[in-house]
Scaffold this motif. Structure first.
Motif, PDB file in Angstrom:
ATOM      1  N   LYS A  13       0.828  -1.212   0.000  1.00 27.82           N
ATOM      2  CA  LYS A  13       0.000   0.000   0.000  1.00 27.82           C
ATOM      3  C   LYS A  13       0.858   1.256   0.000  1.00 27.82           C
ATOM      4  CE  LYS A  13      -3.994  -2.118   2.261  1.00 27.82           C
ATOM      5  NZ  LYS A  13      -4.823  -2.179   3.485  1.00 27.82           N
ATOM      6  N   ARG A  14       1.930   1.211   0.761  1.00 27.06           N
ATOM      7  CA  ARG A  14       2.794   2.383   0.854  1.00 27.06           C
ATOM      8  C   ARG A  14       3.564   2.628  -0.444  1.00 27.06           C
ATOM      9  NH1 ARG A  14       7.282   3.681   5.589  1.00 27.06           N
ATOM     10  NH2 ARG A  14       7.949   5.688   4.732  1.00 27.06           N
ATOM     11  N   LEU A  15       4.019   1.552  -1.079  1.00 24.85           N
ATOM     12  CA  LEU A  15       4.861   1.691  -2.264  1.00 24.85           C
ATOM     13  C   LEU A  15       4.080   1.694  -3.577  1.00 24.85           C
ATOM     14  CD1 LEU A  15       7.802  -0.706  -1.309  1.00 24.85           C
ATOM     15  CD2 LEU A  15       7.759   1.784  -1.162  1.00 24.85           C
ATOM     16  N   ARG A  16       2.816   1.298  -3.537  1.00 23.35           N
ATOM     17  CA  ARG A  16       2.042   1.130  -4.777  1.00 23.35           C
ATOM     18  C   ARG A  16       2.027   2.376  -5.670  1.00 23.35           C
ATOM     19  NH1 ARG A  16      -3.286  -2.079  -6.138  1.00 23.35           N
ATOM     20  NH2 ARG A  16      -3.937  -0.970  -8.018  1.00 23.35           N
ATOM     21  N   PRO A  17       1.694   3.574  -5.157  1.00 20.00           N
ATOM     22  CA  PRO A  17       1.653   4.750  -6.046  1.00 20.00           C
ATOM     23  C   PRO A  17       2.983   5.006  -6.758  1.00 20.00           C
ATOM     24  CG  PRO A  17       0.600   5.248  -3.955  1.00 20.00           C
ATOM     25  CD  PRO A  17       1.276   3.936  -3.781  1.00 20.00           C
ATOM     26  N   LYS A  18       4.074   4.891  -6.009  1.00 25.63           N
ATOM     27  CA  LYS A  18       5.386   5.132  -6.596  1.00 25.63           C
ATOM     28  C   LYS A  18       5.733   4.068  -7.633  1.00 25.63           C
ATOM     29  CE  LYS A  18      10.285   5.615  -5.424  1.00 25.63           C
ATOM     30  NZ  LYS A  18      11.288   5.598  -4.330  1.00 25.63           N
ATOM     31  N   LEU A  19       5.474   2.810  -7.306  1.00 31.88           N
ATOM     32  CA  LEU A  19       5.810   1.719  -8.216  1.00 31.88           C
ATOM     33  C   LEU A  19       4.950   1.752  -9.486  1.00 31.88           C
ATOM     34  CD1 LEU A  19       6.360  -1.263  -5.751  1.00 31.88           C
ATOM     35  CD2 LEU A  19       8.091   0.059  -6.955  1.00 31.88           C
ATOM     36  N   GLU A  20       3.676   2.113  -9.341  1.00 34.20           N
ATOM     37  CA  GLU A  20       2.808   2.191 -10.516  1.00 34.20           C
ATOM     38  C   GLU A  20       3.226   3.341 -11.431  1.00 34.20           C
ATOM     39  OE1 GLU A  20      -1.299   2.256  -9.492  1.00 34.20           O
ATOM     40  OE2 GLU A  20      -1.352   0.092  -9.156  1.00 34.20           O
ATOM     41  N   ASP A  21       3.649   4.446 -10.833  1.00 34.19           N
ATOM     42  CA  ASP A  21       4.149   5.570 -11.634  1.00 34.19           C
ATOM     43  C   ASP A  21       5.406   5.146 -12.400  1.00 34.19           C
ATOM     44  OD1 ASP A  21       4.301   8.553 -12.292  1.00 34.19           O
ATOM     45  OD2 ASP A  21       6.247   8.210 -11.329  1.00 34.19           O
ATOM     46  N   GLU A  22       6.312   4.444 -11.718  1.00 32.91           N
ATOM     47  CA  GLU A  22       7.528   3.956 -12.365  1.00 32.91           C
ATOM     48  C   GLU A  22       7.193   2.964 -13.474  1.00 32.91           C
ATOM     49  OE1 GLU A  22       9.883   2.319  -9.264  1.00 32.91           O
ATOM     50  OE2 GLU A  22      10.451   4.260  -8.406  1.00 32.91           O
ATOM     51  N   MET A  23       6.190   2.110 -13.215  1.00 30.02           N
ATOM     52  CA  MET A  23       5.793   1.098 -14.191  1.00 30.02           C
ATOM     53  C   MET A  23       5.264   1.753 -15.466  1.00 30.02           C
ATOM     54  SD  MET A  23       2.609  -1.583 -13.901  1.00 30.02           S
ATOM     55  CE  MET A  23       1.445  -0.201 -13.980  1.00 30.02           C
ATOM     56  N   ASN A  24       4.352   2.714 -15.308  1.00 30.74           N
ATOM     57  CA  ASN A  24       3.776   3.392 -16.474  1.00 30.74           C
ATOM     58  C   ASN A  24       4.829   4.162 -17.259  1.00 30.74           C
ATOM     59  OD1 ASN A  24       1.018   2.610 -16.221  1.00 30.74           O
ATOM     60  ND2 ASN A  24       0.773   4.048 -14.536  1.00 30.74           N
ATOM     61  N   TYR A  25       5.737   4.808 -16.525  1.00 27.95           N
ATOM     62  CA  TYR A  25       6.814   5.539 -17.190  1.00 27.95           C
ATOM     63  C   TYR A  25       7.716   4.581 -17.967  1.00 27.95           C
ATOM     64  CZ  TYR A  25      11.075   8.279 -17.817  1.00 27.95           C
ATOM     65  OH  TYR A  25      12.175   8.905 -18.353  1.00 27.95           O
ATOM     66  N   SER A  26       8.041   3.454 -17.343  1.00 32.32           N
ATOM     67  CA  SER A  26       8.915   2.465 -17.974  1.00 32.32           C
ATOM     68  C   SER A  26       8.288   1.903 -19.246  1.00 32.32           C
ATOM     69  CB  SER A  26       9.210   1.329 -16.993  1.00 32.32           C
ATOM     70  OG  SER A  26       9.980   0.324 -17.598  1.00 32.32           O
ATOM     71  N   ILE A  27       6.985   1.576 -19.179  1.00 31.36           N
ATOM     72  CA  ILE A  27       6.287   1.055 -20.354  1.00 31.36           C
ATOM     73  C   ILE A  27       6.284   2.088 -21.480  1.00 31.36           C
ATOM     74  CG2 ILE A  27       4.027   0.402 -21.265  1.00 31.36           C
ATOM     75  CD1 ILE A  27       5.178  -1.859 -19.779  1.00 31.36           C
ATOM     76  N   LYS A  28       6.004   3.336 -21.122  1.00 32.88           N
ATOM     77  CA  LYS A  28       5.957   4.408 -22.116  1.00 32.88           C
ATOM     78  C   LYS A  28       7.310   4.568 -22.808  1.00 32.88           C
ATOM     79  CE  LYS A  28       3.729   8.058 -20.898  1.00 32.88           C
ATOM     80  NZ  LYS A  28       3.347   9.345 -20.264  1.00 32.88           N
ATOM     81  N   GLU A  29       8.384   4.549 -22.014  1.00 36.79           N
ATOM     82  CA  GLU A  29       9.726   4.697 -22.581  1.00 36.79           C
ATOM     83  C   GLU A  29      10.110   3.493 -23.435  1.00 36.79           C
ATOM     84  OE1 GLU A  29      11.808   7.449 -22.387  1.00 36.79           O
ATOM     85  OE2 GLU A  29       9.881   8.262 -21.716  1.00 36.79           O
TER      86      GLU A  29
END
Length: 315
Positions: A285-301
């Protein structure tokens, strides 16, 4: 082997993942993992705070000092027995949850089944049983809606499936590195607290062994098991991530990957889910927002790189 086959795989994945039956699968596996984590929480309580509490009770209860040897020996026996029982229950729940997630991935990502996997037979009754309560909460539904990144929408081939597998691996890899560090901190802190309590009294070597070393054994064994299995999981995830990165370098965005390659990667993902230690929900729960942001950025790149590779190849 790579083929040039056009389709709408990215759009299909995004539509399938939000169908009611697949949302139910995600809710069910989430419920089962949470139950397994509750049992693991009980296991952590038995191995971390309990020996500290016993030490404090003995310290401030002079009448128990002479019985401390028996108390700590009894605690060690109970903790070791309880650990075996709880671990068996946890492993079974992990297998059920991993089997449900495997069903979700194969159907949503369009990956062929592997009949040789040691899966639990999952029927709709099981999914209904474990998803029904969470179905009553829109918040819970929202948490599992759009499971895979919307960035894959414009990918027409099963490169989209590969990127989703990469997301599963990278997400798990990131959170396990943090969990491993937390376990090390907790185990060291527990030992130091026990040592501080012991040093506050004038202990003989025998008492030191009984009041510090003995109650630390369940903590050390739990930490060793968690750190060791988590390290193996991280190594496996890192290997898979490197494998996918190597494959991505060889393909263009409109290529279609051999389905057996995707299946091979999925086999390793499933096995890793079975063997990996559970991560407490509060860490997710604590890390989810950060990890999801990183995931979306990584996919986009990653999609930008694939498109650039495709453009250069056709220039």
């Amino acid at each position: 082997m790579i083929f040039q086959v056009m389709g709408k795989q990215g759009s299909k994945i995004l539509k399938k993942q939000n169908r009611d039956n697949h949302i139910d699968e995600l809710l069910a596996q989430k419920t089962i993992y949470s139950r397994a984590k509750n049992y693991q929480g009980l296991l952590i309580i038995l191995t971390v705070p309990i020996p500290i509490i016993i030490s404090l009770i003995v310290k401030f209860s002079p009448s128990l000092i002479d019985q401390s040897s028996y108390i700590f020996v009894l605690y060690t026996i109970i903790a070791a027995t309880s650990e075996k029982v709880l671990e068996s229950t946890i492993d079974r729940l992990k297998k059920i949850a991993a089997s449900i997630k495997e069903s979700f991935d194969t159907k949503v990502l369009g990956i062929i089944d592997n009949d040789s996997l040691n899966l639990v037979l999952i029927d709709r009754e099981i999914v209904r049983r474990y998803s029904n309560k969470k179905r009553e909460s829109q918040k819970e539904i929202d948490l599992v809606t759009d499971w895979y990144s919307l960035e894959i929408k414009k990918i027409k081939t099963n490169v989209a499936s590969l990127l989703c597998q990469r997301t599963n691996i990278t997400y798990d890899f990131s959170i396990r590195k943090r969990y491993k560090f937390l376990i090390i901190i907790l185990s060291v802190a527990t030992f130091l607290i026990l040592l501080a309590i012991a040093l506050s009294r004038d202990l003989s070597l025998k008492d030191f062994v009984i009041e510090v070393i003995l109650p630390s054994i369940p903590v050390i064994m739990f930490a060793y098991k968690e750190i060791n299995s988590n390290t193996e999981s991280i190594d496996n995830l890192n290997h898979l991530r490197n494998l996918i990165e190597s494959l991505i370098k060889e393909i263009k965005i409109n290529d279609n990957i051999d389905e057996h390659q995707l299946r091979s990667i999925q086999n390793r993902i499933y096995q890793n889910r079975l063997l990996s230690p559970l991560i407490p929900d509060f860490i997710y729960k604590r890390l989810r927002p950060k990890l999801e942001d990183e995931m979306n950025y990584s996919i986009k790149e990653q999609i930008k790189i694939l498109r650039t590779t495709t453009y250069i190849a056709h220039s």
